[in-house]
Write a protein that holds these residues in place. Sequence first.
Motif, PDB file in Angstrom:
ATOM      1  N   PRO A 241      49.698  45.052  35.999  1.00  0.00           N
ATOM      2  CA  PRO A 241      49.402  43.331  35.403  1.00  0.00           C
ATOM      3  C   PRO A 241      50.439  42.548  36.240  1.00  0.00           C
ATOM      4  CG  PRO A 241      50.605  44.829  33.599  1.00  0.00           C
ATOM      5  CD  PRO A 241      50.068  45.880  34.650  1.00  0.00           C
ATOM      6  N   ALA A 242      51.503  43.106  36.673  1.00  0.00           N
ATOM      7  CA  ALA A 242      52.407  42.147  37.578  1.00  0.00           C
ATOM      8  C   ALA A 242      51.597  41.893  38.937  1.00  0.00           C
ATOM      9  CB  ALA A 242      53.609  43.033  37.752  1.00  0.00           C
ATOM     10  N   ALA A 243      50.931  42.849  39.525  1.00  0.00           N
ATOM     11  CA  ALA A 243      50.117  42.792  40.609  1.00  0.00           C
ATOM     12  C   ALA A 243      49.025  41.650  40.348  1.00  0.00           C
ATOM     13  CB  ALA A 243      49.623  43.856  41.349  1.00  0.00           C
ATOM     14  N   ARG A 244      48.329  41.704  39.446  1.00  0.00           N
ATOM     15  CA  ARG A 244      47.327  40.852  39.073  1.00  0.00           C
ATOM     16  C   ARG A 244      47.714  39.400  38.964  1.00  0.00           C
ATOM     17  NH1 ARG A 244      42.185  42.499  36.423  1.00  0.00           N
ATOM     18  NH2 ARG A 244      42.423  40.462  35.364  1.00  0.00           N
ATOM     19  N   ALA A 245      48.898  39.140  38.259  1.00  0.00           N
ATOM     20  CA  ALA A 245      49.353  37.864  37.947  1.00  0.00           C
ATOM     21  C   ALA A 245      49.686  37.342  39.279  1.00  0.00           C
ATOM     22  CB  ALA A 245      50.611  37.941  37.029  1.00  0.00           C
ATOM     23  N   TRP A 246      50.366  38.250  40.127  1.00  0.00           N
ATOM     24  CA  TRP A 246      50.923  37.371  41.562  1.00  0.00           C
ATOM     25  C   TRP A 246      49.727  37.151  42.246  1.00  0.00           C
ATOM     26  CZ3 TRP A 246      50.298  40.192  46.227  1.00  0.00           C
ATOM     27  CH2 TRP A 246      50.923  39.849  47.519  1.00  0.00           C
ATOM     28  N   VAL A 247      48.489  38.033  42.291  1.00  0.00           N
ATOM     29  CA  VAL A 247      47.453  37.784  43.165  1.00  0.00           C
ATOM     30  C   VAL A 247      46.686  36.540  42.287  1.00  0.00           C
ATOM     31  CG1 VAL A 247      45.153  38.422  43.868  1.00  0.00           C
ATOM     32  CG2 VAL A 247      47.110  39.893  44.097  1.00  0.00           C
ATOM     33  N   HIS A 248      46.488  36.465  41.320  1.00  0.00           N
ATOM     34  CA  HIS A 248      45.917  35.411  40.592  1.00  0.00           C
ATOM     35  C   HIS A 248      46.745  33.881  40.932  1.00  0.00           C
ATOM     36  CE1 HIS A 248      45.112  32.544  37.265  1.00  0.00           C
ATOM     37  NE2 HIS A 248      43.904  33.172  37.133  1.00  0.00           N
ATOM     38  N   GLY A 249      47.932  34.021  40.939  1.00  0.00           N
ATOM     39  CA  GLY A 249      48.835  33.089  41.122  1.00  0.00           C
ATOM     40  C   GLY A 249      48.571  32.476  42.626  1.00  0.00           C
ATOM     41  N   LEU A 250      48.095  33.286  43.339  1.00  0.00           N
ATOM     42  CA  LEU A 250      48.050  33.091  45.052  1.00  0.00           C
ATOM     43  C   LEU A 250      46.464  32.552  45.362  1.00  0.00           C
ATOM     44  CD1 LEU A 250      49.952  35.833  46.587  1.00  0.00           C
ATOM     45  CD2 LEU A 250      50.793  33.711  46.567  1.00  0.00           C
ATOM     46  N   LEU A 251      45.450  33.192  44.579  1.00  0.00           N
ATOM     47  CA  LEU A 251      44.257  33.072  44.891  1.00  0.00           C
ATOM     48  C   LEU A 251      43.586  31.923  43.853  1.00  0.00           C
ATOM     49  CD1 LEU A 251      43.121  36.507  46.099  1.00  0.00           C
ATOM     50  CD2 LEU A 251      43.662  34.404  47.337  1.00  0.00           C
ATOM     51  N   ALA A 252      44.155  31.511  42.706  1.00  0.00           N
ATOM     52  CA  ALA A 252      43.235  30.770  41.408  1.00  0.00           C
ATOM     53  C   ALA A 252      42.871  29.720  42.064  1.00  0.00           C
ATOM     54  CB  ALA A 252      44.270  30.621  40.403  1.00  0.00           C
ATOM     55  N   VAL A 253      43.637  28.978  43.168  1.00  0.00           N
ATOM     56  CA  VAL A 253      43.089  27.554  43.453  1.00  0.00           C
ATOM     57  C   VAL A 253      42.325  27.669  44.725  1.00  0.00           C
ATOM     58  CG1 VAL A 253      45.136  26.452  42.582  1.00  0.00           C
ATOM     59  CG2 VAL A 253      45.270  27.350  44.972  1.00  0.00           C
ATOM     60  N   ARG A 254      42.000  28.915  45.377  1.00  0.00           N
ATOM     61  CA  ARG A 254      41.404  29.296  46.746  1.00  0.00           C
ATOM     62  C   ARG A 254      40.135  29.718  46.423  1.00  0.00           C
ATOM     63  NH1 ARG A 254      46.937  29.979  48.207  1.00  0.00           N
ATOM     64  NH2 ARG A 254      47.460  28.974  50.039  1.00  0.00           N
TER      65      ARG A 254
END
Length: 151
Positions: free
Chosen positions: A35-48
């Motif tokens: 879940p930590a990796a998912r949250a990190w990637v979500h934070g980076l890509l959600a606007v992209r």
Amino acid sequence: MRSQEQTSPQDDAPSGLSDSCAWRREFPGEVSSVPAARAWVHGLLAVRLAPPMLDDVLLLLSEVITNAVTHSDSGRTAGGRVTVHLTHDPGAVHVEVADDGSTTSTPAVYVPDADSDGGRGLWLVDLLATAWGSSRHDDEAGRSVWFQVSG
């Protein structure tokens, strides 16, 4: 130990002004890293990314990290680590998960039984990714599993 994140200078550019972005982050070889990796990637890509593409990337990331922690020395030895390399180019996301390798297992796709609780990780990657693969690290112990999602 705290997770480490490295970014390239272009990552600070506002969305839409840079052709590609690349990030790297290391996580402990523990189930809690999923879940930590998912949250990190979500934070980076959600606007992209569009939500359906983001959902696919997050699902496949979860499967690949879970496999790394479950089936490699990253999750079996004290201090084991998994490293996520993430690249976003216009129209595509490339994710690579590097682990400490294993002498007892290699990445393989299995067709899951309908009543099975697991075994769907690489089957889902094979089904949803535009491309994927795995490789052993020649210069050091370990391996990587990567996938690409294009939209």
